[in-house]
Design a protein around this motif. Structure first.
Motif, mmCIF file in Angstrom:
data_model
loop_
_atom_site.group_PDB
_atom_site.id
_atom_site.type_symbol
_atom_site.label_atom_id
_atom_site.label_comp_id
_atom_site.label_asym_id
_atom_site.label_seq_id
_atom_site.Cartn_x
_atom_site.Cartn_y
_atom_site.Cartn_z
ATOM 1 N N VAL A 47 0.880 -1.170 0.000
ATOM 2 C CA VAL A 47 0.000 0.000 0.000
ATOM 3 C C VAL A 47 0.917 1.219 0.000
ATOM 4 O O VAL A 47 1.696 1.424 0.939
ATOM 5 C CB VAL A 47 -0.952 0.012 1.223
ATOM 6 C CG1 VAL A 47 -1.853 1.237 1.191
ATOM 7 C CG2 VAL A 47 -1.757 -1.266 1.280
ATOM 8 N N ARG A 49 2.803 4.459 0.480
ATOM 9 C CA ARG A 49 2.940 5.389 1.602
ATOM 10 C C ARG A 49 2.283 4.897 2.881
ATOM 11 O O ARG A 49 1.891 5.697 3.725
ATOM 12 C CB ARG A 49 2.386 6.761 1.245
ATOM 13 C CG ARG A 49 3.193 7.482 0.212
ATOM 14 C CD ARG A 49 2.722 8.899 0.082
ATOM 15 N NE ARG A 49 3.589 9.626 -0.823
ATOM 16 C CZ ARG A 49 3.392 10.859 -1.194
ATOM 17 N NH1 ARG A 49 2.352 11.526 -0.749
ATOM 18 N NH2 ARG A 49 4.205 11.452 -2.018
ATOM 19 N N ASP A 50 2.167 3.593 3.039
ATOM 20 C CA ASP A 50 1.624 3.046 4.289
ATOM 21 C C ASP A 50 2.305 1.713 4.587
ATOM 22 O O ASP A 50 1.807 0.650 4.228
ATOM 23 C CB ASP A 50 0.111 2.871 4.196
ATOM 24 C CG ASP A 50 -0.531 2.760 5.572
ATOM 25 O OD1 ASP A 50 0.151 2.287 6.509
ATOM 26 O OD2 ASP A 50 -1.701 3.146 5.711
ATOM 27 N N GLN A 51 3.443 1.790 5.242
ATOM 28 C CA GLN A 51 4.235 0.604 5.548
ATOM 29 C C GLN A 51 3.535 -0.331 6.537
ATOM 30 O O GLN A 51 3.783 -1.528 6.538
ATOM 31 C CB GLN A 51 5.608 0.999 6.105
ATOM 32 C CG GLN A 51 6.527 1.601 5.065
ATOM 33 C CD GLN A 51 6.798 0.625 3.930
ATOM 34 O OE1 GLN A 51 6.897 -0.580 4.125
ATOM 35 N NE2 GLN A 51 6.886 1.148 2.714
ATOM 36 N N GLU A 52 2.643 0.215 7.377
ATOM 37 C CA GLU A 52 1.953 -0.621 8.357
ATOM 38 C C GLU A 52 0.933 -1.547 7.702
ATOM 39 O O GLU A 52 0.611 -2.595 8.257
ATOM 40 C CB GLU A 52 1.292 0.254 9.415
ATOM 41 C CG GLU A 52 2.302 0.977 10.286
ATOM 42 C CD GLU A 52 1.654 1.924 11.275
ATOM 43 O OE1 GLU A 52 0.411 1.932 11.386
ATOM 44 O OE2 GLU A 52 2.391 2.659 11.923
ATOM 45 N N LEU A 53 0.412 -1.161 6.551
ATOM 46 C CA LEU A 53 -0.550 -2.011 5.845
ATOM 47 C C LEU A 53 0.132 -2.912 4.813
ATOM 48 O O LEU A 53 -0.453 -3.904 4.380
ATOM 49 C CB LEU A 53 -1.608 -1.154 5.144
ATOM 50 C CG LEU A 53 -2.559 -0.394 6.060
ATOM 51 C CD1 LEU A 53 -3.490 0.496 5.241
ATOM 52 C CD2 LEU A 53 -3.364 -1.363 6.906
ATOM 53 N N SER A 54 1.345 -2.573 4.419
ATOM 54 C CA SER A 54 2.082 -3.374 3.444
ATOM 55 C C SER A 54 2.701 -4.571 4.147
ATOM 56 O O SER A 54 3.236 -4.457 5.236
ATOM 57 C CB SER A 54 3.197 -2.535 2.803
ATOM 58 O OG SER A 54 2.650 -1.429 2.139
ATOM 59 N N TYR A 94 -10.769 3.581 5.046
ATOM 60 C CA TYR A 94 -9.753 3.929 6.045
ATOM 61 C C TYR A 94 -8.602 4.758 5.488
ATOM 62 O O TYR A 94 -7.945 5.486 6.222
ATOM 63 C CB TYR A 94 -9.160 2.654 6.651
ATOM 64 C CG TYR A 94 -10.213 1.709 7.149
ATOM 65 C CD1 TYR A 94 -10.896 1.958 8.344
ATOM 66 C CD2 TYR A 94 -10.548 0.567 6.431
ATOM 67 C CE1 TYR A 94 -11.872 1.083 8.794
ATOM 68 C CE2 TYR A 94 -11.517 -0.310 6.883
ATOM 69 C CZ TYR A 94 -12.176 -0.044 8.057
ATOM 70 O OH TYR A 94 -13.140 -0.895 8.505
ATOM 71 N N VAL A 95 -8.324 4.627 4.199
ATOM 72 C CA VAL A 95 -7.179 5.297 3.578
ATOM 73 C C VAL A 95 -7.687 6.137 2.416
ATOM 74 O O VAL A 95 -8.466 5.651 1.588
ATOM 75 C CB VAL A 95 -6.149 4.255 3.067
ATOM 76 C CG1 VAL A 95 -4.973 4.942 2.392
ATOM 77 C CG2 VAL A 95 -5.676 3.368 4.198
ATOM 78 N N PRO A 98 -6.311 4.936 -1.726
ATOM 79 C CA PRO A 98 -5.254 3.923 -1.566
ATOM 80 C C PRO A 98 -4.744 3.420 -2.915
ATOM 81 O O PRO A 98 -5.516 3.256 -3.864
ATOM 82 C CB PRO A 98 -5.957 2.803 -0.801
ATOM 83 C CG PRO A 98 -7.391 2.970 -1.132
ATOM 84 C CD PRO A 98 -7.613 4.447 -1.336
#
Length: 189
Positions: A47, A49-54, A94-95, A98
């Motif tokens: 995802v 710019r979203d390392q927490e979801l990747s 949520y994003v 995305p």
């Protein structure tokens, strides 16, 4: 007496035809197919710019993957692009806008099964385009008792059906090759 005989042969003909109706013979289609994610494959879900979801996720035996905020989502049977679109729509709540990319890191689900009168029956991985002739070679060739002109490829791509193949046709100069697909079972009687 003639009416009885005609009725008898009509009934016998219908019984013979109905006995053969359960086996559907497929037309051989060797066209390239898009890769479909399978069970036990490993995916990189990114995802932007979203390392927490990747993350890197395995496809479970039930065909699902688990992604934060989206939860359980069916992956098996979809192309990577189709799965990315499904994840994108699941994350939109949520994003903001995305951008999701799905990359197949490990292909573990693409295999064919060769059984019957071959030297080494078993499951063989499909790496690229594998023909029926190549799969028989991977299985060590025929045993002494094989009926090489009675080979059947059982295709489980949703349509179901069987492709009868004669080895003599495969090795003849004008013979057509049969390209195997994931999940195909080759039976050598």
């Amino acid at each position: 007496m003639g009416i009885r005989r005609t009725g008898f042969w009509t009934v016998m003909g219908m019984l013979l035809l109905s006995g053969c109706a359960h086996q559907q013979t497929l037309k051989v289609d060797n066209a390239e197919q898009p890769y479909r994610i399978g069970r036990e494959d490993v995916l990189d879900v990114s995802v932007w710019r979203d390392q927490e979801l990747s993350r890197t996720v395995p496809v479970r035996p039930d065909g699902f993957i688990s992604i934060p905020m989206v939860g359980e989502i069916q992956a098996a049977g979809k192309t990577p692009t189709e799965l990315a679109e499904a994840l994108k729509s699941g994350l939109q709540a949520y994003v903001q806008e995305p951008r999701v990319t799905v990359i197949v890191r490990e292909v573990n689900s693409s295999r064919v099964f060769v059984t019957g009168e071959v030297a080494h029956p078993g499951a063989y991985p499909l790496r690229g385009r594998v023909s029926l002739l190549q799969a028989i070679a991977l299985a060590g060739g025929f045993t002494d008792f094989a009926n090489s002109d009675g080979i059947v490829v059982i295709r489980t791509d949703g349509k179901g059906g069987q492709i009868p193949v004669r080895y003599s046709d495969l090795v003849s100069p004008e013979g057509a090759s049969v390209i195997l697909r994931p999940g195909d079972t080759v039976v050598v009687p």
